[in-house]
Design a protein around this motif. Structure first.
Motif, PDB file in Angstrom:
ATOM      1  N   GLY A 107       0.804  -1.215   0.000  1.00  0.00           N
ATOM      2  CA  GLY A 107       0.000   0.000   0.000  1.00  0.00           C
ATOM      3  C   GLY A 107       0.837   1.265   0.000  1.00  0.00           C
ATOM      4  O   GLY A 107       2.072   1.231   0.046  1.00  0.00           O
ATOM      5  N   LEU A 108       0.167   2.394  -0.038  1.00  0.00           N
ATOM      6  CA  LEU A 108       0.837   3.697  -0.037  1.00  0.00           C
ATOM      7  C   LEU A 108       1.744   3.841   1.178  1.00  0.00           C
ATOM      8  O   LEU A 108       2.932   4.162   1.048  1.00  0.00           O
ATOM      9  CB  LEU A 108      -0.223   4.804  -0.039  1.00  0.00           C
ATOM     10  CG  LEU A 108       0.282   6.236   0.150  1.00  0.00           C
ATOM     11  CD1 LEU A 108       1.116   6.678  -1.034  1.00  0.00           C
ATOM     12  CD2 LEU A 108      -0.898   7.188   0.360  1.00  0.00           C
ATOM     13  N   VAL A 109       1.209   3.587   2.362  1.00  0.00           N
ATOM     14  CA  VAL A 109       1.983   3.741   3.592  1.00  0.00           C
ATOM     15  C   VAL A 109       2.989   2.613   3.746  1.00  0.00           C
ATOM     16  O   VAL A 109       4.170   2.844   4.050  1.00  0.00           O
ATOM     17  CB  VAL A 109       1.040   3.799   4.812  1.00  0.00           C
ATOM     18  CG1 VAL A 109       1.841   3.748   6.116  1.00  0.00           C
ATOM     19  CG2 VAL A 109       0.190   5.054   4.766  1.00  0.00           C
ATOM     20  N   GLY A 110       2.545   1.378   3.545  1.00  0.00           N
ATOM     21  CA  GLY A 110       3.417   0.231   3.732  1.00  0.00           C
ATOM     22  C   GLY A 110       4.642   0.258   2.838  1.00  0.00           C
ATOM     23  O   GLY A 110       5.757  -0.045   3.280  1.00  0.00           O
ATOM     24  N   SER A 111       4.456   0.639   1.582  1.00  0.00           N
ATOM     25  CA  SER A 111       5.600   0.672   0.662  1.00  0.00           C
ATOM     26  C   SER A 111       6.594   1.756   1.069  1.00  0.00           C
ATOM     27  O   SER A 111       7.812   1.591   0.919  1.00  0.00           O
ATOM     28  CB  SER A 111       5.128   0.888  -0.776  1.00  0.00           C
ATOM     29  OG  SER A 111       4.395   2.098  -0.909  1.00  0.00           O
ATOM     30  N   ALA A 112       6.080   2.863   1.613  1.00  0.00           N
ATOM     31  CA  ALA A 112       6.977   3.926   2.076  1.00  0.00           C
ATOM     32  C   ALA A 112       7.758   3.482   3.309  1.00  0.00           C
ATOM     33  O   ALA A 112       8.960   3.758   3.426  1.00  0.00           O
ATOM     34  CB  ALA A 112       6.174   5.187   2.390  1.00  0.00           C
TER      35      ALA A 112
END
Length: 313
Positions: A14-19
Motif C-alpha cells: 500500500g501507499l503507507v506500507g511501501s513507504a
C-alpha cells in the motif's frame, strides 16, 4: 529498534506500507517480513495466529487497512468497518501472543470529531460526533487505538499508535471513484490536459481546509517513533500547515500543466470543514517533515507518469 531483528510489515504494497518498507531498507534493516493478501489473509484469525507463531517477528508495523476517500467510505460502510476491525484485531492479538517486542499501529486523522477545535490535539479524541461520511472507518480505527492501549495496560504489550494526516505520494490510488482528494485531482487534471478539456469538476465548494503529508515523511516519523516513543497516548503525524481544497486544486493544476477552468460542484459533499493536526507532541520527539507540498506533488506526478502500468486507476 534492533535493525537485525525480524520486522513484519503488514500492508507492504500500500501507499503507507511501501513507504515504510523503503525507509526500513534505507535504515539498514535486512530482515523484513512481508506477505501479500494471497499469501496471508489478515481477516482470518487462524491464518494470522499461525503466521506469527511460525515467523516470530520482533517488531510489527501495522499499515494494512481497507482505505478510500469520501465516496468509497460512504458507499461501502460495512466493508470498511468489518475488514479493518478484523485486520487490526487479528494482528494486534497475534503479535502479543507471539511475544512481539513492539507494535506500531497506523490510525488516521479522521478519528477526530467533525467539528473539533483547530488545530486538533490528541486529547480531542471521542469528544464529539464524527464526520458521517467516514464514521465506519473512523470507528474501526478508534477501536484499534483502544485495543493497543488495553493490551498495554493489561498485558504490558508495547503498542503505540500514530495518527497521520492526509497522505499522498508514490504508490497512491488514482481511481476517481475510490481515491483521496489529492491523487484524484492529479488524475483529473492529467486526463483533462490529455483530452484538452475546457474545465475540470471538483467536488464541493473548495473552501474546506486540509493538511497534506508526503508518505515518505510519514515513514520517517514511524521509524523515529518506533525507536524513541513508548506510551499509550496517541501521536499526531502531520505538517502543522493546511490549505483550502481550492488552493490545492490550483497547485495540482499548475504542476500538471493544465490551464483550463476549475469548476466547483457545490452539490457534492465537502466533508469536514477543517482538519489540521496539532503536531506539538511529534515536534518534541525531534521530528520535522522535509518535503514541501508543491515539491511533493511534483514528485508524485512524476511517479504517476513513470509508472502508468502499475498505477491503481
Amino acid at each position: 529498534m534492533d535493525k537485525d531483528a525480524r520486522i513484519y510489515l503488514a500492508g507492504h504494497r500500500g501507499l503507507v506500507g511501501s513507504a515504510i518498507c523503503r525507509a526500513l531498507e534505507a535504515a539498514g534493516c535486512t530482515n523484513i517480513l512481508t506477505r501479500t493478501h494471497a499469501e496471508l489473509d489478515l481477516t482470518s484469525q487462524q491464518a494470522v495466529l499461525e503466521f506469527f507463531q511460525e515467523e516470530q517477528p520482533g517488531y510489527v508495523f501495522l499499515a494494512a487497512a481497507r482505505v478510500g476517500g469520501i465516496h468509497a467510505n460512504d458507499s461501502y460502510p460495512a466493508d470498511f468497518i468489518r475488514d479493518n476491525l478484523q485486520i487490526q484485531t487479528n494482528v494486534i492479538d497475534a503479535a502479543h501472543k507471539a511475544g512481539v517486542k513492539k507494535l506500531l499501529f497506523l490510525g488516521s486523522s479522521c478519528i477526530y470529531p467533525k467539528l473539533s477545535p483547530q488545530p486538533i490535539k490528541e486529547e480531542y479524541l471521542l469528544t464529539g460526533p464524527l464526520e458521517p461520511t467516514n464514521e465506519w472507518y473512523a470507528i474501526a480505527k478508534i477501536a484499534g487505538i483502544k485495543m493497543c492501549q488495553a493490551y498495554r495496560r493489561q498485558y504490558g504489550f508495547d503498542a503505540i499508535s500514530l495518527m497521520p494526516t492526509n497522505l499522498y505520494g508514490p504508490g497512491d490510488n488514482f481511481d476517481l471513484e475510490n481515491s483521496h482528494v489529492l491523487p484524484a485531482l492529479i488524475r483529473k487534471f492529467h486526463d483533462a490536459k490529455r483530452e484538452d478539456l475546457e474545465r475540470v469538476e471538483i467536488w464541493g465548494t473548495g473552501t474546506p481546509r486540509r493538511e497534506f503529508l508526503h508518505v515518505d515523511d510519514l515513514a520517517a516519523a514511524a521509524l523515529l517513533l518506533m525507536d524513541r516513543y513508548s506510551d499509550e497516548a496517541i501521536v499526531n503525524v502531520g505538517t502543522g500547515e493546511d490549505v483550502t481544497i481550492g488552493e490545492l486544486a490550483a497547485t495540482v493544476a499548475a504542476v500538471v500543466g493544465y490551464g483550463g477552468e476549475l469548476y466547483f460542484n457545490t452539490e457534492m459533499p465537502d466533508g469536514t470543514p477543517r482538519k489540521l493536526l496539532d503536531v506539538s507532541r511529534l515536534k518534541e520527539l525531534g521530528f520535522a517533515p522535509r518535503i514541501a507540498l508543491q515539491d511533493g506533488i511534483a514528485m508524485t506526478y512524476a511517479w504517476f507518469l513513470n509508472n502508468s502500468a502499475q498505477i491503481r486507476m
